[in-house]
Write an enzyme that holds these catalytic residues in place. Structure first.
Site, mmCIF file in Angstrom:
data_model
loop_
_atom_site.group_PDB
_atom_site.id
_atom_site.type_symbol
_atom_site.label_atom_id
_atom_site.label_comp_id
_atom_site.label_asym_id
_atom_site.label_seq_id
_atom_site.Cartn_x
_atom_site.Cartn_y
_atom_site.Cartn_z
ATOM 1 N N TYR A 95 84.086 22.021 8.697
ATOM 2 C CA TYR A 95 83.924 22.883 9.862
ATOM 3 C C TYR A 95 82.980 22.233 10.866
ATOM 4 C CZ TYR A 95 86.259 26.468 7.095
ATOM 5 O OH TYR A 95 87.171 27.168 6.350
ATOM 6 N N ASN A 118 93.734 31.258 13.747
ATOM 7 C CA ASN A 118 94.865 30.349 13.937
ATOM 8 C C ASN A 118 96.171 31.093 13.654
ATOM 9 O OD1 ASN A 118 96.655 28.211 14.004
ATOM 10 N ND2 ASN A 118 95.949 27.314 12.084
ATOM 11 N N CYS A 126 94.856 24.411 9.316
ATOM 12 C CA CYS A 126 93.527 24.947 9.014
ATOM 13 C C CYS A 126 93.222 24.920 7.520
ATOM 14 C CB CYS A 126 93.361 26.342 9.594
ATOM 15 S SG CYS A 126 94.637 27.503 9.124
ATOM 16 N N GLU A 153 99.821 18.798 -0.948
ATOM 17 C CA GLU A 153 99.646 17.579 -0.163
ATOM 18 C C GLU A 153 99.052 16.433 -0.985
ATOM 19 O OE1 GLU A 153 97.745 18.218 3.609
ATOM 20 O OE2 GLU A 153 99.081 19.879 4.101
#
Length: 155
Positions: A95, A118, A126, A153
């Site tokens: 952040y 978002n 995000c 991922e």
């Protein structure tokens, strides 16, 4: 404004778009309402986004390149969201990094608020933003989704 859905291996994803780009993107299992699937009459970028979403949830590396409509966001939130969009697949940032990239290094909490607001999860990734100590921080769709997306991922 148009609302469409995409069937992925993880479930149905709903998206909303307009003339200026993507307005909203949900995660599988969130409310889809009564809307048609993405089809041939939709703009090319919407059809590409649908293909990318299918690939993403199938575990393929994807870079979402569709236009995003940032309307309604305050200028700082927009800068934070644009910075977040540069975080590559499989990577994460803090952040604090987002606040610095947005030009306000001390606005870490405000950067977190931008992430919480978002509307286009995945396209503005995000889930790739974590606390400076490596903790997950928050996620508007729930920490279980954040963990799941980060694991996807890393696979």
């Amino acid at each position: 404004m148009e609302k469409r859905f995409v069937e992925t291996v993880a479930g149905v994803v709903c998206l909303v778009y307009g003339d200026d780009g993507l307005l909203e993107l949900g995660l599988p299992g969130q409310e889809t309402g009564d809307c048609p699937a993405v089809g041939a009459a939709d703009p090319q970028w919407v059809r590409q986004l649908a293909a990318d979403l299918k690939d993403y949830f199938a575990g393929k590396r994807v870079s979402f390149r569709c236009p995003v409509d940032y309307g309604g966001y305050p200028p700082f939130f927009r800068r934070v969201l644009e910075a977040c969009r540069t975080i590559s697949y499989g990577e994460s940032r803090s952040y604090g990094w987002l606040a610095r990239e947005a030009g306000s290094p001390k606005a870490v909490r405000a950067a977190g608020q931008a992430m919480a607001n978002n509307r286009t999860v995945l396209v503005i990734p995000c889930h790739r933003v974590v606390k400076s100590d490596g903790g997950l921080g928050g996620f508007s769709s729930g920490l279980s989704w954040k963990e799941r997306l980060l694991e996807l991922e890393q696979a």
